[in-house]
Design an enzyme around this catalytic site. Sequence first.
Site, PDB file in Angstrom:
ATOM      1  CG  ASP A 115       4.679   6.828   3.739  1.00 30.55           C
ATOM      2  OD1 ASP A 115       4.153   7.543   4.608  1.00 30.55           O
ATOM      3  OD2 ASP A 115       5.202   5.722   3.977  1.00 30.55           O
ATOM      4  CD  GLU A 144       4.502   1.892  -4.091  1.00 30.34           C
ATOM      5  OE1 GLU A 144       3.730   2.702  -3.538  1.00 30.34           O
ATOM      6  OE2 GLU A 144       4.839   0.817  -3.576  1.00 30.34           O
ATOM      7  CE1 TYR A 166       6.197  -2.246   2.547  1.00 26.47           C
ATOM      8  CE2 TYR A 166       5.452  -1.669   0.346  1.00 26.47           C
ATOM      9  CZ  TYR A 166       6.315  -1.481   1.413  1.00 26.47           C
ATOM     10  OH  TYR A 166       7.310  -0.537   1.333  1.00 26.47           O
ATOM     11  CD  GLU A 221       8.928   0.988  -1.406  1.00 21.55           C
ATOM     12  OE1 GLU A 221       7.913   0.830  -0.690  1.00 21.55           O
ATOM     13  OE2 GLU A 221       9.160   2.017  -2.054  1.00 21.55           O
TER      14      GLU A 221
HETATM   15  C1  BDP Z   1       5.266   2.302  -0.690  1.00 25.77           C
HETATM   16  C2  BDP Z   1       6.031   3.569  -1.022  1.00 25.77           C
HETATM   17  C3  BDP Z   1       6.891   4.075   0.110  1.00 25.77           C
HETATM   18  C4  BDP Z   1       6.144   3.947   1.419  1.00 25.77           C
HETATM   19  C5  BDP Z   1       5.869   2.486   1.667  1.00 25.77           C
HETATM   20  C6  BDP Z   1       5.138   2.236   2.993  1.00 25.77           C
HETATM   21  O1  BDP Z   1       6.802   3.393  -2.176  1.00 25.77           O
HETATM   22  O2  BDP Z   1       7.278   5.391  -0.139  1.00 25.77           O
HETATM   23  O3  BDP Z   1       6.821   4.537   2.484  1.00 25.77           O
HETATM   24  O4  BDP Z   1       5.063   1.975   0.642  1.00 25.77           O
HETATM   25  O5  BDP Z   1       3.920   2.182   2.982  1.00 25.77           O
HETATM   26  O6  BDP Z   1       3.973   2.482  -1.127  1.00 25.77           O
HETATM   27  O7  BDP Z   1       5.798   2.099   4.003  1.00 25.77           O
END
Ligand code: BDP
Length: 590
Positions: free
Chosen positions: A162, A414, A470, A505
């Site tokens: 991404d 990932e 997330y 993240e």
């Molecule tokens: C994760 C990835 C990252 C993406 C992020 C996203 O590690 O590179 O930019 O999610 O979706 O899957 O913002």
Amino acid sequence: MLRPQETESRSRLPLDGLWDFRIDRDGAGYDERWFSAPLQDARAMVVPSSYNDLVVDAEDRNFFGDIWYQRTVRVPRGFAGDRVILYFESATHRATVWVDDLEVTRHEGGYLPFEVDITDHVTAGRTFRLTVCVNNTLSFQTIPPGVIEDTPTGRKQIYWHDFFNFAGLHRSVWLASRPASHVDDLTVVTGFEGTTGSVRYDVRSVDAQQLTARAVLADADGVVVAQGDGDQGELHVDDVHLWGPGDGYLYDLTVQLLDGGTIVDEVHQHVGIRTVEVRGTEFLINGQLFHFKGFGMHEDHVTIGKGHNDALMVRDFELLQWIGANSFRTSHYPYSEDVMDYADRMGYVVIDETPAVGLNMGLGGGIFGGQGYTTYSPETVNDTTRQRHIEEIEGLVARDKNHPCVVIWSIANEPESETEGAENYFRPLFDIARKADPQGRPVGFVNVMLAPYGKCRVSQFGDVLMLNRYYGWYVNTGDLEGAEHAFTEELRGWATEGKPIIITEYGADTMPGLHQLPAQPWSEEYQVEYLAANHRAFDKVDAVVGEQVWNFADFATTSGIMRVGGNKKGVFTRDRQPKAAAFALRERWS
Ligand code: BDP
């Protein structure tokens, strides 16, 4: 391999600036021997920078294939009698280099340096034509991977990470000199007992059988605190000033190769004396509990893309300091050597990552299912890919092993990790990283939500657990109560594994200037509330030893319906101004 430096015995000349440049639309450059004459129809291009955002034509910007760089280089007269070296800090993703008509080297991998000795092909005081063909295509056998698909409107480059596939000569290029008998590599391993620090050093030299090595360690004021003779040794430092988070105290190690009293070669290595240890669910730096606060970052800026620039680097670190961050991850590739040096100096703690990103066909495909490929198979990510991956791991450790800032190696971001294929692919890779690192730092990989607690088959191999989650964004969207509950439950599961957990993240896309009460996804208020809900989950689980928000700043991606002018999960905008969340984080972290 050591980066070029200026010392008693060495010089370096930066080859940065305007080069001739041409995009090889028809792939004709090799056949037509573009290296053998001044580049025709060339335009100017800046080194270092990505070429993509300097041009205005969409086809040029998104081009995949060969791009050519050329310039004339005059070898300084002072280089006479020494070896002459070309050193590229990076060429994304591969390069072929010619000196006049002669091909002198090839290199694969977009984020690590390479060098070539060109002494026999150049003359001090004279010029030569330097040509570099950079190629940016990705396949299942590259790290990171991609694929070229045939479509009714032509061949298209697809990839699964991404961030935009920026290409070019992203970092400095050097013409350097060094003696024929020289130090080729240097390794330091540090420790301490009470107030006495130790620096074990190991010098590898070329053509130096008759020479003796001397190591001299000076403190930050230039006062010599220890010295030793021989290729290997251990130096002791009384009243040691340790390197630590927020205290980038550096000693300077001078290594000389001596012929009697004459210095034949001299190199410098800054040294931060510190230890790193994982004990149960604790992460310790210098024997003290460390809690990671910071970001996953990107090398990404307006106009220059992934090009390195000192001014922009300093601005980023100013913001990291302002917000109270103590660490970052080099998501998703090795960063510029300047960034690593600066992190050492500023006392930042770094999770250092390979470019192994996008090894996961289960993520973000058509109508959000998979990509229509099997991740690990003889036709896709296979043994050849893994060999490349191994080279990336070993290359990263070789380049960054002496940086005190690096405390964890992240061997992938990932990847698919819930399948048997994943387990087989990854089983040997962790030990390869451990074996490569004389400092024995912890090794891990970054786990994706598709392989939650109980499903992941790769995390068993790591020393730490690094999780990207997330809750409240891609799942439980807009439901922060549900997000906090689900995240807490999953973390309680991971905590039973008895390893430290770092949330590498968590984040929410946010349009700067969009305000909503009550908060809705994409608004600045939602990003603030999202982070708070995540923090409540972390604070309930002792094994969580760190939080790194995704992302430090907004960044460029490929086109996609989930992206608005790129990825907007930045806490800062792409031009490094704060969103509301920046103030909230500052309060939590300071
Ligand atoms: C994760 C990835 C990252 C993406 C992020 C996203 O590690 O590179 O930019 O999610 O979706 O899957 O913002």
